[in-house]
Design a protein around this motif. Structure first.
Motif, PDB file in Angstrom:
ATOM      1  N   VAL A   6      61.510  63.246 105.702  1.00  0.00           N
ATOM      2  CA  VAL A   6      60.266  62.963 106.421  1.00  0.00           C
ATOM      3  C   VAL A   6      59.135  63.077 105.392  1.00  0.00           C
ATOM      4  CG1 VAL A   6      58.654  63.783 108.179  1.00  0.00           C
ATOM      5  CG2 VAL A   6      61.120  63.748 108.649  1.00  0.00           C
ATOM      6  N   VAL A   7      58.377  61.981 105.248  1.00  0.00           N
ATOM      7  CA  VAL A   7      57.323  61.953 104.231  1.00  0.00           C
ATOM      8  C   VAL A   7      56.011  62.440 104.850  1.00  0.00           C
ATOM      9  CG1 VAL A   7      56.104  60.538 102.545  1.00  0.00           C
ATOM     10  CG2 VAL A   7      58.492  60.020 103.132  1.00  0.00           C
ATOM     11  N   HIS A  46      63.014  64.161 115.537  1.00  0.00           N
ATOM     12  CA  HIS A  46      61.915  64.949 116.099  1.00  0.00           C
ATOM     13  C   HIS A  46      60.537  64.418 115.717  1.00  0.00           C
ATOM     14  CE1 HIS A  46      64.273  68.465 117.605  1.00  0.00           C
ATOM     15  NE2 HIS A  46      65.157  67.951 116.770  1.00  0.00           N
ATOM     16  N   TYR A  47      60.496  63.359 114.912  1.00  0.00           N
ATOM     17  CA  TYR A  47      59.203  62.942 114.354  1.00  0.00           C
ATOM     18  C   TYR A  47      58.883  61.480 114.605  1.00  0.00           C
ATOM     19  CZ  TYR A  47      60.144  67.349 112.116  1.00  0.00           C
ATOM     20  OH  TYR A  47      60.451  68.668 111.920  1.00  0.00           O
ATOM     21  N   VAL A 107      52.839  62.930 109.406  1.00  0.00           N
ATOM     22  CA  VAL A 107      54.045  62.186 109.032  1.00  0.00           C
ATOM     23  C   VAL A 107      53.589  60.772 108.683  1.00  0.00           C
ATOM     24  CG1 VAL A 107      56.246  61.240 109.841  1.00  0.00           C
ATOM     25  CG2 VAL A 107      55.525  63.543 110.559  1.00  0.00           C
ATOM     26  N   THR A 108      53.900  60.346 107.444  1.00  0.00           N
ATOM     27  CA  THR A 108      53.481  58.999 107.052  1.00  0.00           C
ATOM     28  C   THR A 108      54.663  58.044 106.947  1.00  0.00           C
ATOM     29  OG1 THR A 108      53.631  59.585 104.733  1.00  0.00           O
ATOM     30  CG2 THR A 108      51.467  59.813 105.785  1.00  0.00           C
ATOM     31  N   GLY A 137      53.405  70.311 115.417  1.00  0.00           N
ATOM     32  CA  GLY A 137      54.806  70.731 115.406  1.00  0.00           C
ATOM     33  C   GLY A 137      55.496  70.546 114.060  1.00  0.00           C
ATOM     34  N   LEU A 138      54.722  70.340 113.003  1.00  0.00           N
ATOM     35  CA  LEU A 138      55.353  70.154 111.694  1.00  0.00           C
ATOM     36  C   LEU A 138      55.734  71.488 111.048  1.00  0.00           C
ATOM     37  CD1 LEU A 138      53.145  67.316 110.115  1.00  0.00           C
ATOM     38  CD2 LEU A 138      55.210  67.127 111.512  1.00  0.00           C
ATOM     39  N   GLU A 139      55.032  72.540 111.434  1.00  0.00           N
ATOM     40  CA  GLU A 139      55.276  73.887 110.896  1.00  0.00           C
ATOM     41  C   GLU A 139      55.223  73.909 109.365  1.00  0.00           C
ATOM     42  OE1 GLU A 139      58.889  75.181 112.794  1.00  0.00           O
ATOM     43  OE2 GLU A 139      57.975  75.006 114.783  1.00  0.00           O
TER      44      GLU A 139
END
Lengths: 358, 379
Positions: free
Chosen positions: A271-272, A242-243, A261-262, A250-252
């Motif tokens: 997910v970092v 999803h990322y 997101v890195t 959309g990270l919520e």
């Protein structure tokens, strides 16, 4: 004898005008519409023995009839699935963000379709891309920017080989988009007013996660942890597919500051999350490079490099790390270089080459 | 243009069009109306049905007019299955039937019927022993085509008819690819139902018929008015019916003469193909095959590409039988006769008519020879 050319006709304005321009130049033109991917219900109808009901095919047929050129629909679903869709899903499952158009150009349009064109006795394959093919003083072929920088489509063509370029015509690249529409309208082409297509053709709604869910349901990784780069757990994400790098929406996550997101770590399904500043880097490495204007990269070169389709480009110096990898050091840091996307190098108006960001 | 795709459709005979015209012009009445104009239409309808029935050794009441071969096939499958389901729910058909039968059987499967799909040998023929073995106490229906539409193989209809009669099972044959190519007499063949399609024998499109032996139960598929004895509702397409009857008459009348001519043309074409294109493989059976049908594989080529090259030279043929713009799934017929994938990929179907000439065929051989050699060179 007149030179024969096969035009890949999508039913859109650009490829329709491409066919028209080539016919006017005196080529013997054959139009081919590729069947590569259809929505489920259409496939069902086809299985019942009917023909493709997509307006793309109908539009291309109408244009071909209007121009008085033969037109055929050929099926490339198998090669498209094998070379494009399977790779697309595989890349997402590994936490990368692929660009399927690049592979489609390289393996479907300029391999499967070009092969067919050659079998039909054609000297060239032509498309409606906003780009130009030119032969350089050193004898090699390279893609050159279209005269409309705005509608430039050279980025997704960097993988084309010399053999492929030798048999390629891109007549639309000599014009601006507005001029092409004008030509279409003046000639009365039935698709003159058709809107441009957007997005990836096989995910028309742009919902990649849902597409993967449908294609490879069992393989899609489930929820995992949002973490900081130091390993602190911040919450739960929906699954890495999803990322993409640089994503904010959309990270919520309620962090009290804007976070992005890195990094995506497929092995640990993490997910970092980090700040905007952390997305910037001045060193990007790509692999499996293809070069146009030069046979291979042997020494450092100053180029303009684009790291995604709509990137304006940044000045950098490229040099080979080994046979399969090229590093680019940018003058100014670039934001959100994303594994799976292409880094394409330009020498002025010409595509020098490119590779897949790792 | 050189037309070698008479299996797809045929050119209507001029006599057919001539007979149809009055019914598109002044005699436009509805056959159900009671006044003179309507009676004219009714008379033409009945005369046409009588003519068709006569050609098959049947009676007029046994002919149901349909919109074509597909509807006739669908009606036979659904109509018999639903009328006889109290007796049993097992149906026997073959793997090489037309999709109009196979898809209808799939639908019936979902409704709880059990279907046995008979294999065929390398000549594309079902074995009577296989059928005998597959017959069960609850078998109610057997449907086997008269002639295969892709490779022209002829099935042992008479034997199957005899067996079906002995076992008390309703027997249907899809004769869409057989009508006008073989003498067909429903009593001699022992069939209870037979479908045919007009445009395959030089008649108009959108019209066909289903023969149903008297005494056979059948549930209608299309309901409404009382046309066709209640078996097929809808105002009759009189011009098309008249055209179909004329086409049927002429086709049967010319059958013997045409078959002799077609056999010669097929022989000639086959011989020239073999001579000019080494490596081409005939997939149609040598014996028990209708004249006029050739299924030829050119291994190492792709049918799609060959068809374009032929079309660019004004030659019409087809790859297998499927719509070439549809899914390129390998032909179920060629798969069933055990053709190699390499052969299936490069297989073309030529279906000749008596109007073709040796000169035309020679021209096609030349074009094909050139195309095949360049395709193989580019490999």
């Amino acid at each position: 004898m007149r030179e024969k050319v096969v035009v890949g006709m999508s039913g859109g304005v650009d490829s329709s005008v491409a066919a028209m321009l080539l016919k006017e130049k005196g080529y013997e033109v054959i139009g081919i519409t590729m069947q590569i991917w259809q929505e489920e219900p259409v496939c069902k109808i086809e299985e019942n023995g009917g023909c493709c009901g997509l307006s793309a095919v109908e539009d291309a047929r109408k244009v071909a009839e209007y121009l008085g050129i033969p037109h055929y629909v050929l099926n490339f679903k198998e090669v498209f699935k094998r070379c494009v869709i399977d790779n697309f899903t595989e890349e997402y499952l590994h936490g990368r963000t692929p660009n399927p158009c690049i592979r489609c150009n390289r393996y479907v349009k300029w391999e499967a379709l070009l092969d067919r064109a050659r079998q039909l006795g054609a000297d060239y394959l032509a498309t409606g891309h906003y780009a130009r093919v030119e032969r350089l003083p050193n004898g090699r072929y390279a893609i050159r920017n279209s005269v409309t920088a705005k509608k430039d489509q050279t980025y997704a063509l960097y993988q084309l080989t010399q053999q492929q370029l030798k048999h390629t015509l891109m007549p639309v690249g000599e014009y601006r988009k507005e001029e092409i529409r004008e030509l279409a309208e003046k000639a009365g082409l039935p698709v003159a007013k058709k809107p441009d297509s957007q997005d990836i053709c096989f995910v028309p709604d742009g919902d990649y996660a849902a597409f993967l869910e449908k294609e490879v349901k069992d393989k899609v990784p489930g929820p995992g942890a949002y973490i900081t780069k130091d390993g602190h757990v911040l919450g739960t994400h929906k699954g890495i597919t999803h990322y993409t790098i640089g994503q904010r929406r959309g990270l919520e996550l309620a962090m009290g500051e804007r976070v992005f997101v890195t990094d995506i770590r497929p092995n640990t399904n993490e997910v970092v999350i980090g700040s905007n500043e952390e997305l910037f880097t001045n060193r990007v490495v790509c692999e499996e490079p293809n070069f146009m204007g030069i046979e291979a990269l042997t020494e450092p070169l100053e180029v303009l490099a684009k790291i995604r389709y709509n990137h304006a480009g940044e000045k950098g110096i490229i040099r080979p790390l080994d046979k399969n990898r090229v590093e680019c050091i940018f003058e100014k840091p670039v934001r959100a270089a994303t594994p799976g996307q292409a880094m394409v190098f330009y020498d002025g108006e010409y595509v020098l080459g490119g590779g897949t960001i790792v | 243009m050189i037309y070698l795709d008479n299996g797809a459709t045929t050119k209507p005979y001029p006599e057919v069009i001539e007979q149809m015209l009055p019914f598109l012009q002044q005699s436009f009445g509805n056959a159900s109306s009671s006044y003179g104009l309507g009676m004219q239409a009714k008379k033409a309808l009945n005369a046409s049905k009588r003519k068709i029935a006569g050609l098959l050794g049947a009676s007029m009441q046994e002919i149901i007019i349909t919109s074509g071969g597909t509807e006739a096939d669908n009606l036979a499958c659904y109509g018999i299955a639903r009328a006889y389901c109290h007796k049993g729910r097992h149906i026997i058909t073959s793997k090489i039937e037309h999709k109009a039968i196979l898809r209808a059987c799939e639908v019936l499967e979902k409704e709880g019927f059990e279907i046995t799909y008979l294999p065929v040998n390398e000549k594309g023929v079902v074995s009577i022993q296989d059928i005998e073995q597959e017959i069960r106490r609850d078998t109610i229906f057997i449907s086997v085509q008269t002639v295969n539409n892709e490779i022209g193989s002829i099935q042992p209809i008479q034997e199957i008819g005899r067996l079906a009669k002995k076992k008390g099972i309703v027997f249907h044959t899809d004769a869409v690819a057989g009508f006008g190519k073989l003498p067909l007499d429903v009593s001699k063949l022992g069939v209870d139902l037979l479908s045919a399609s007009s445009h395959k024998f030089h008649g108009p499109k959108g019209i066909g018929f289903l023969y149903v032996r008297e005494g056979i139960q059948l549930h209608p598929m299309i309901v409404g008015g009382n046309q066709e004895g209640g078996y097929r509702a809808g105002t009759e397409n009189i011009p098309a019916v008249v055209g179909m009857a004329k086409a049927a008459e002429l086709t049967v009348e010319r059958l013997q003469e045409n078959q002799i001519k077609l056999s010669w043309l097929k022989e000639y074409f086959g011989r020239r193909l073999k001579a000019k294109i080494p490596g081409c493989v005939f997939l149609h059976p040598v014996e028990s095959c209708v004249p006029g049908t050739l299924s030829v594989a050119f291994p190492g080529t792709e049918a799609e590409t060959l068809l374009i090259q032929l079309d660019l030279k004004g030659i019409c043929a087809s790859g297998g039988s499927a719509c070439t713009t549809g899914d390129r799934k390998p032909s179920h017929v060629l798969t069933a006769i055990g053709a190699r994938p390499e052969e299936i990929k490069g297989a073309l179907r030529f279906t000749l008519s008596e109007e073709n000439t040796e000169e035309e065929l020679e021209q096609v051989v030349q074009v094909l020879a050139e195309s095949v050699s360049t395709l193989k060179m580019k490999e």
